[in-house]
Design an enzyme around this catalytic site. Sequence first.
Site, mmCIF file in Angstrom:
data_model
loop_
_atom_site.group_PDB
_atom_site.id
_atom_site.type_symbol
_atom_site.label_atom_id
_atom_site.label_comp_id
_atom_site.label_asym_id
_atom_site.label_seq_id
_atom_site.Cartn_x
_atom_site.Cartn_y
_atom_site.Cartn_z
ATOM 1 N N GLU A 1 10.043 8.633 -17.306
ATOM 2 C CA GLU A 1 7.899 9.524 -17.045
ATOM 3 C C GLU A 1 7.782 9.061 -18.526
ATOM 4 O O GLU A 1 6.539 8.561 -19.299
ATOM 5 C CB GLU A 1 8.310 10.834 -16.718
ATOM 6 C CG GLU A 1 8.420 11.097 -15.234
ATOM 7 C CD GLU A 1 8.705 12.542 -15.095
ATOM 8 O OE1 GLU A 1 7.373 13.234 -14.769
ATOM 9 O OE2 GLU A 1 9.242 13.207 -15.584
ATOM 10 N N LYS B 1 15.970 22.057 -10.617
ATOM 11 C CA LYS B 1 14.983 20.614 -11.197
ATOM 12 C C LYS B 1 16.728 19.742 -11.324
ATOM 13 O O LYS B 1 17.071 20.536 -12.700
ATOM 14 C CB LYS B 1 13.635 21.468 -11.603
ATOM 15 C CG LYS B 1 12.391 21.742 -10.884
ATOM 16 C CD LYS B 1 11.990 20.978 -9.795
ATOM 17 C CE LYS B 1 11.389 19.783 -10.431
ATOM 18 N NZ LYS B 1 9.654 20.386 -11.518
ATOM 19 N N HIS C 1 0.947 -1.810 -0.333
ATOM 20 C CA HIS C 1 -0.586 0.000 -0.592
ATOM 21 C C HIS C 1 0.893 1.084 -0.006
ATOM 22 O O HIS C 1 0.342 2.238 -0.004
ATOM 23 C CB HIS C 1 -0.895 0.129 1.234
ATOM 24 C CG HIS C 1 -1.535 -1.478 1.285
ATOM 25 N ND1 HIS C 1 -2.933 -1.462 1.139
ATOM 26 C CD2 HIS C 1 -1.847 -2.520 2.523
ATOM 27 C CE1 HIS C 1 -3.031 -2.504 1.148
ATOM 28 N NE2 HIS C 1 -2.012 -3.799 2.312
ATOM 29 N N SER D 1 15.071 22.427 -15.540
ATOM 30 C CA SER D 1 13.571 22.875 -16.372
ATOM 31 C C SER D 1 14.261 24.072 -16.413
ATOM 32 O O SER D 1 15.316 24.844 -16.223
ATOM 33 C CB SER D 1 13.341 22.949 -14.827
ATOM 34 O OG SER D 1 12.084 24.005 -14.677
#
Length: 462
Positions: free
Chosen positions: A287, A280, A153, A274
């Site tokens: 992704e 970043k 979980h 970024s």
Amino acid sequence: MWGGRFAEGPSAIMREINASIPFDKILWREDIRASKAHVAMLGAQGIVSADDAATITAGLDQIAGEYERDGVPEDWDLEDIHMTVEARLTEIIGPVAGRLHTARSRNDQVATDFRLWVRTANGRAIAGLNALRAALVERAGEHADTIMPGFTHLQTAQPVTLGHHLLAYFEMLGRDVARFEAAQERLDQCPLGSAALAGTGFPIDRDATAHALGFAEPTRNSLDAVSDRDFALDYLMATSQCAIHLSRLAEELILWASQPFGFASLPDSLSTGSSIMPQKRNPDAAELVRGHSGRIIGACTSLMITMKGLPLAYSKDMQDDKPPVFEAAGLFDLSVAAMIGMIAQTTFKSDRMRAAAQAGHATATDLADWLVREADIPFREAHHITGEAVKLADTKHCSLEELALADLQAIDARIDDSVYRALSIEASVASRRSYGGTAPDQVKQRVNEAMDVLNAAAERDQ
Ligand code: ARG
């Protein structure tokens, strides 16, 4: 090439909707290879003369050279790669080119070309996945003792070793390899010679073309051979299943590389910055592996739906079999390559992983197990006592291990100081020696076995 019975040519719309050359030109190598096998067989069987067969073969070789050098021209009037090659052959060698299409049809031709292409794609998938499995095994060996929280979980559950976690993916990808291998075995029959749908009256030798093209045998039913695309679906289903695995691995890398987790730092070479936030470091490659899985599964769905309502044998709908396969193959190969780089080059932050395992009361099950084993308490009661200890540790902002013996004994008098041996995360993972468990010595054994498996696979593929 088929205009004989028509009074008028096709409209612009007809030409456009009919043309598959923009995407099937990728099949030119397979098309020329299959045509060469076909004409060699026609020559050997005396269906065309030896001279004509030699002229046609030389013309096909010339075309291969041209396409290699200049690419394949795209003329919608020629519809597809098969007619594009034949039209060029006619320009080069004249009317004798027309003999190549004896005893075949574009229906068995495209089924053969596409099988050859998918066979190569299956081989690439197997090789890429075995390289990824090798990277996983190598990192698992390095991290057989590295402790991290294991989750259910997404809540800290029990400590596990990073090596064990990485080997979970080794197992998944091993089953994926087996799926590609099974696809390869089923695909191993050659449709060439099935002709349009019913076979041919010419005395062809189907074993000869099947073997020349590296297939085990010819297909046994001409209707099936020209009308099924299950070999392409086998490939897409295997890539879809594997893409699901890759996507889950990508998702974990993304989580681990996030600041709140801090378990891993992905390589610079597979991250991006970024344009507005200078701090970043985005896990874009991971992704996109996760994202591409959606498109790969979409490709599989697309072909399943294209096929499901078609009567035997060939229907033009089947021309739409190719774009999803080509798209999925490109996305899949790229995803595997990106994942190899990420697994090989990610820096795992052992200290952060250890601290997280320490922080989440991950050894609560070990305390309950200790109560069962050493104090002969039924597990349900032990679970309750342990719950009290967790509550106390939370109030004191400490770990279970840091609770004083007096505190533990106040919860249950049967606890003695040997309990501390069970409470450390090292003791917890070391104790999980059951076959397939997370104990470092288990992981090291699995790493050695995995290396043997990969070496055997590499030898087989030599
Ligand atoms: N371009 C076609 C395809 O990919 C080749 C087969 C055409 N067959 C036909 N009967 N029109 O499916």
